[in-house]
Structure formats: C-alpha cells, structure tokens
Design a protein around this motif. Structure first.
Motif, PDB file in Angstrom:
ATOM      1  N   THR A  15       3.216   3.785  -2.138  1.00 41.08           N
ATOM      2  CA  THR A  15       3.754   4.289  -3.407  1.00 41.08           C
ATOM      3  C   THR A  15       3.927   5.800  -3.281  1.00 41.08           C
ATOM      4  O   THR A  15       3.379   6.417  -2.371  1.00 41.08           O
ATOM      5  N   VAL A  27       1.696   5.659   4.521  1.00 40.26           N
ATOM      6  CA  VAL A  27       1.170   4.400   3.988  1.00 40.26           C
ATOM      7  C   VAL A  27      -0.276   4.665   3.606  1.00 40.26           C
ATOM      8  O   VAL A  27      -1.193   4.510   4.415  1.00 40.26           O
ATOM      9  N   ASN A  28      -0.457   5.134   2.410  1.00 40.98           N
ATOM     10  CA  ASN A  28      -1.810   5.559   1.997  1.00 40.98           C
ATOM     11  C   ASN A  28      -2.036   5.326   0.504  1.00 40.98           C
ATOM     12  O   ASN A  28      -2.910   5.927  -0.087  1.00 40.98           O
ATOM     13  N   GLY A  29      -1.215   4.462  -0.076  1.00 40.12           N
ATOM     14  CA  GLY A  29      -1.379   4.224  -1.506  1.00 40.12           C
ATOM     15  C   GLY A  29      -0.992   5.429  -2.347  1.00 40.12           C
ATOM     16  O   GLY A  29      -1.459   5.581  -3.474  1.00 40.12           O
ATOM     17  N   GLY A  30      -0.120   6.272  -1.798  1.00 38.17           N
ATOM     18  CA  GLY A  30       0.299   7.484  -2.533  1.00 38.17           C
ATOM     19  C   GLY A  30      -0.504   8.680  -2.054  1.00 38.17           C
ATOM     20  O   GLY A  30      -1.704   8.589  -1.821  1.00 38.17           O
ATOM     21  N   SER A  31       0.157   9.808  -1.916  1.00 41.32           N
ATOM     22  CA  SER A  31      -0.546  10.977  -1.360  1.00 41.32           C
ATOM     23  C   SER A  31      -1.306  11.717  -2.438  1.00 41.32           C
ATOM     24  O   SER A  31      -1.044  12.877  -2.694  1.00 41.32           O
ATOM     25  N   ASP A  70      -1.313  -3.189   6.843  1.00 36.66           N
ATOM     26  CA  ASP A  70      -0.397  -2.398   6.000  1.00 36.66           C
ATOM     27  C   ASP A  70       0.441  -1.459   6.868  1.00 36.66           C
ATOM     28  O   ASP A  70       1.622  -1.236   6.615  1.00 36.66           O
ATOM     29  N   TYR A  94       0.834  -1.214   0.000  1.00 37.30           N
ATOM     30  CA  TYR A  94       0.000   0.000   0.000  1.00 37.30           C
ATOM     31  C   TYR A  94       0.860   1.251   0.000  1.00 37.30           C
ATOM     32  O   TYR A  94       0.408   2.341   0.334  1.00 37.30           O
ATOM     33  N   SER A 127     -10.449   3.316  -4.401  1.00 34.44           N
ATOM     34  CA  SER A 127      -9.260   3.506  -3.558  1.00 34.44           C
ATOM     35  C   SER A 127      -7.994   3.143  -4.318  1.00 34.44           C
ATOM     36  O   SER A 127      -8.045   2.418  -5.315  1.00 34.44           O
ATOM     37  N   PRO A 128      -6.839   3.624  -3.841  1.00 36.38           N
ATOM     38  CA  PRO A 128      -5.567   3.210  -4.434  1.00 36.38           C
ATOM     39  C   PRO A 128      -5.467   1.676  -4.423  1.00 36.38           C
ATOM     40  O   PRO A 128      -5.843   1.042  -3.439  1.00 36.38           O
ATOM     41  N   PHE A 129      -4.987   1.127  -5.511  1.00 41.31           N
ATOM     42  CA  PHE A 129      -4.830  -0.326  -5.626  1.00 41.31           C
ATOM     43  C   PHE A 129      -6.141  -1.067  -5.346  1.00 41.31           C
ATOM     44  O   PHE A 129      -6.161  -2.199  -4.880  1.00 41.31           O
ATOM     45  N   GLN A 130      -7.246  -0.388  -5.590  1.00 41.59           N
ATOM     46  CA  GLN A 130      -8.596  -0.953  -5.496  1.00 41.59           C
ATOM     47  C   GLN A 130      -8.935  -1.569  -4.140  1.00 41.59           C
ATOM     48  O   GLN A 130      -9.714  -2.515  -4.031  1.00 41.59           O
ATOM     49  N   ARG A 131      -8.355  -1.028  -3.088  1.00 41.15           N
ATOM     50  CA  ARG A 131      -8.754  -1.509  -1.760  1.00 41.15           C
ATOM     51  C   ARG A 131      -8.513  -0.430  -0.710  1.00 41.15           C
ATOM     52  O   ARG A 131      -7.608   0.385  -0.851  1.00 41.15           O
ATOM     53  N   VAL A 132      -9.331  -0.481   0.316  1.00 43.39           N
ATOM     54  CA  VAL A 132      -9.109   0.407   1.460  1.00 43.39           C
ATOM     55  C   VAL A 132      -7.946  -0.166   2.267  1.00 43.39           C
ATOM     56  O   VAL A 132      -7.830  -1.386   2.432  1.00 43.39           O
ATOM     57  N   CYS A 133      -7.097   0.716   2.756  1.00 42.17           N
ATOM     58  CA  CYS A 133      -5.923   0.305   3.524  1.00 42.17           C
ATOM     59  C   CYS A 133      -6.339  -0.495   4.758  1.00 42.17           C
ATOM     60  O   CYS A 133      -7.321  -0.184   5.413  1.00 42.17           O
TER      61      CYS A 133
END
Lengths: 255, 254
Positions: free
Chosen positions: A246, B249-253, B226, A244, B216-222
């Motif tokens: 990037t 850690v948020n799939g990108g800001s 993670d 998670y 969501s980023p990467f198609q899932r909620v954190c």
C-alpha cells in the motif's frame, strides 16, 4: 476462478482507453464492475456487454466526475447497483491538451480549475463517498491512475501535473488513514499510452502527423504503452499477490 | 492471470533460505527452471531444490560467495551449462550490518557488506546480462530494502550497500532497455526470515517475531511470499512495460 472473484469495482472514465482496459481486466479476473462514462454512451455499452459476456455484472453510469454533485450521485448509484464497492479506480481525466497546454504563467484560472476538479476534487469526492462503506469489506482497494507528468513536470504540462500531484497526495494520505481498515491505496502512473487522449496530445505538440503510432519505433521496447499494460498493474495491486503493498506508486512507462 | 514465466530460467542469489527461497519457489510455480546460489547452508539449499523439483521444474544449487568474481564465474558457467539461457536474474543475497554508529564502524565491515550486495550484484549482472540480450525478454530484479528510504542511524554499511545496489539497477535499466531487458527493484521492510528475526531480537529484544503481528501493517509481519509475489509480477507479461521502478513491499512506508 479469478483472482478478483466476488469483488465489486467502480472505474471512472471506464468506457474508453485505459479505463476500458482496466474494466475488461478486472472483470476477467472475476469482479463485477460499474463503468462510469461522461460523453460516449455507445462505448460504455460496448464494454458493458463485453463484461456481461464474461458472466459478470456490468452497470454503466453517466456522470461528469469533475462536478461534485455528479460525483456524489455516481458514488451512491454505484453502491446501489452492486450492493457495495470494494475497488475504486480513479481513472477519469482530461489531458492538458484539452486546455491548450498552457505555460503555468499563462494558464487561465478557469482552465486550471477544470484540471484540478477532474483529477483532484473528483478523486477526493469519490473517496469520501465510497471509502466509508469499503471499511465493511474484507478488503478494499483504491487505485489512482496518475501520470508520469507528476514526476517529469515538463513545460506546458504544469497545470495538469499539479492536478495529478494533488491526486497523488490524496492517495498517499488516504493510504495512511485507512490501512487500519484493510484498505490498500496505490498509484499507477502511465507514460505515453496508445489512447485517444495521448494521440490528441502528440498531434497538438507536433510530434506526429497522422497517428501516435509514428512514435512506436522510438519508444521503450520498440512500442507504445498499451492500455492493457496499465490494467496489468492495477489487477496486480488489487490482488492477493499485493496484499502487503500500500502507499506505493508503479510507473508504467517503459522507463 | 498472466503472471507466467513458463519456459524461462532464473538465477537467484541467496536462494536457499528466507526471501530468496520464496522467490525461487514463486518463480518455479510460475513456470521457470531455477538456479540458486548459497554460501554455507548446503542442507537448506538441497531442501529448496527438492521442493522445486517436486513442482516439476529443474532446480540446481551452486555454492559460492557472490562477492568473489571467480566464484561467480564458476557458478554462472555451471548454471548456463545445466539450464541453458538464463533470462531472469534475482540479486537477493545479502547480509545485515552490525548496528554500529558510523564512527564505530570497522572499515572491514563496510567492505564486506558492500562486497556481497554491490560487487556481488555487479558480478552477476556482468556475467549474466550479456547472454540475456539474446533472450526474448530479460529481467533483473534487485532485492533492496526500505533502508534506502529511511537511511536510519546505526545502519551505514547496509544503507550504503543497498543504495549502491539500487544505483546499479537504475543505470542498468536505461542501458539494457534496447535489449528488451527490464530492471526493477523490490524493497522489503521487516520480513519473517532468519535475518528479520535476528534484527528484531538485536534491536528490540523481541524473542518471537510474531509478537509483532498486532502492531504491524495489516496486522501481520510481512512474509517471504509477499516479496516473491512482487518479483513474479515484475517478471510477468503484466509488467512488460515496467522498468526502472522500485516497489516497496512493507505495508506502506509509515
């Protein structure tokens, strides 16, 4: 069983220093690796044979990544060698010392171009060539090996810092563009690491007489950073543990 | 993989549920014995303790409000008594703010939120870091938030609290480096926890947080795990030369 089983990596500048430690670590976690080198074939062969002893594939490819056509050839040959590439580590670089650590106002345009080509254009060329086929993989990772120079912006490091800053800009933009393709893009920024390049720099700066290790006692945690410290962060970022994460930068400088 | 904390002991504030629970379990899996703090939910704390014990590690839970120095003293003394040297401190306990404009925010709310995030963090650092200096290695991790970057409207108490907590981290990193103590920050975005669920319900009217997976980023909620993975990384040999850093850690800001 490693965390990176089945992954296929290209590490530029992988024969020595930080790149070599990254190659060793990625392979020990299960990845096959293409090791790019520029001048030291013997060093490249050494680390390749180390990788093969781990039961992983290793290919060495000579290329000067700062030359666009060579970077393109490296990308094509890497994909052919391993079938695909789903980890790209843009590590190859030249230090500011290589161009005499000039002040911004005195740096020659040619020297500045060399630094930009080695860090920024090379990274872009390799991303342009490697990322499209990465979209087909379950997961892709691009890691830029930048430098604390792009945060400290110290004197006589300006042209190097500009090149690293441009490289980081490629990373932050690419992260946003490719997230939808499950590609992670992150930056690892080393501080002073015990490598040939860093030793050249601190000798040039007159900070040591004979060896970079003269600086160890006054360094964070009483030691210099090691190439393995950088490899540890790269391996983490490419692993499931960072799935998670990037668009981030980890500075590995003990500060 | 060298994400190993074998033989160490960790204190995790707010460790009974959500992110704190995942961190407690993550650190236990990597080899640590665990002390968790909780404020109200004794049952959840007992369940977390049982899950860690099932992994073959020692786990203890201590009730108390981290904003209260005497509570912290009591909890820390018990933990040191039960587990011996504590070389990992995770400042995770936190509360959300109410979503008011600054002009409508009750000063009491600011004091309460800052009490937990900031004074709580300082209380635990004050009580645990000195004994950590004798350890072979020490780690303090702040669980902050992407709020310190976005500093959005209607979040003043939380934004203020997390910013001040990060200031403690960046300062402490410099002060304690000579004692082999690393101090880093992990900044989650939206995570599937009770707090995250309440947040999306209040701000976006979302009943089931998983409805947000698709966008969501990467198609899932954190997930809490993670965050735990990043914490364990920072405490590991792989991050031995990493301090004073903040990792979102948020799939990108974006």
């Amino acid at each position: 069983m490693g965390e990176l089983d089945g992954r296929k990596a290209l590490v530029t500048g992988g024969s020595r220093g930080i790149g070599r430690a990254i190659v060793r670590r990625l392979a020990s976690e299960g990845a096959d690796v293409v090791i790019n080198y520029h001048s030291n074939q013997k060093a490249a062969e050494e680390i390749a044979s180390e990788v093969r002893k781990l039961g992983k594939k290793a290919e060495i490819i000579m290329a000067d990544v700062s030359d666009q056509s060579e970077a393109e050839r490296l990308a094509t040959e890497s994909i052919t060698a391993l079938g695909s590439i789903d980890i790209l580590v843009n590590n190859a670089g030249i230090g500011a010392t290589a161009v005499g650590r000039p002040h911004v106002a005195t740096a020659s345009p040619d020297d500045f171009y060399r630094l930009m080509a080695a860090h920024a254009f090379a990274s872009h060329d390799l991303c342009r060539m490697i990322v499209p086929q990465m979209r087909e993989s379950t997961r892709g990772d691009v890691v830029m090996i930048s430098s604390i120079a792009a945060q400290s912006f110290g004197p006589t490091g300006g042209t190097y810092a500009a090149a690293k800053a441009a490289m980081e800009a490629v990373a932050y933009s690419l992260a946003k563009e490719e997230r939808g393709n499950n590609i992670h893009v992150n930056i690892v920024a080393p501080g002073l690491i015990e490598t040939d390049m860093a030793e050249m720099m601190v000798k040039f700066q007159g900070r040591v007489k004979d060896s970079i290790n003269e600086l160890a006692a006054d360094s964070p945690f009483g030691r210099l950073g090691y190439p393995e410290d950088i490899a540890g962060s790269v391996a983490f970022l490419c692993s499931e543990r960072a799935s998670y994460i990037t668009n981030q930068r980890i500075t590995v400088a003990g500060s | 993989m060298t994400n190993n904390t074998e033989g160490r002991s960790a204190f995790i504030s707010g460790g009974s549920r959500g992110i704190g629970k995942a961190i407690a379990i993550g650190l236990a899996k990597s080899g640590s014995n665990i002390a968790i703090n909780y404020t109200r939910d004794k049952e959840a704390a007992q369940e977390t303790v049982a899950e860690i014990e099932a992994l073959g590690k020692i786990a203890k839970a201590y009730q108390g409000n981290v904003a209260d120095f005497e509570d912290c003293q009591r909890m820390v003394n018990s933990a040191l008594n039960d587990l011996g040297e504590i070389s990992i401190l995770i400042n995770n306990a936190g509360v959300a703010s109410r979503g008011s404009l600054i002009t409508d925010t009750n000063p009491e709310e600011i004091r309460k939120v800052i009490g937990i995030h900031v004074f709580g963090t300082h209380n635990l650092c004050h009580l645990l870091v000195p004994q950590m200096r004798a350890a072979e290695r020490g780690d303090v991790i702040m669980i902050s938030s992407v709020a310190t970057e976005s500093l959005s409207g209607r979040g003043a108490p939380y934004n203020m609290a997390k910013s001040a907590q990060e200031a403690i981290a960046f300062t402490l990193a410099k002060e304690e480096k000579v004692h082999d103590i690393r101090v880093n920050i992990v900044g989650p975005g939206l995570v599937e926890t009770d707090m995250g669920k309440r947040l999306v319900k209040a701000t976006r009217g979302v009943e089931d947080i998983r409805e947000l997976d698709k966008g969501s980023p990467f198609q899932r909620v954190c997930q809490p795990e993670d965050i735990a993975d990043a914490v364990v990384f920072f405490c590991s040999e792989d991050a031995a030369y990493v301090t004073g850093q903040r990792l979102y850690v948020n799939g990108g800001s974006f």
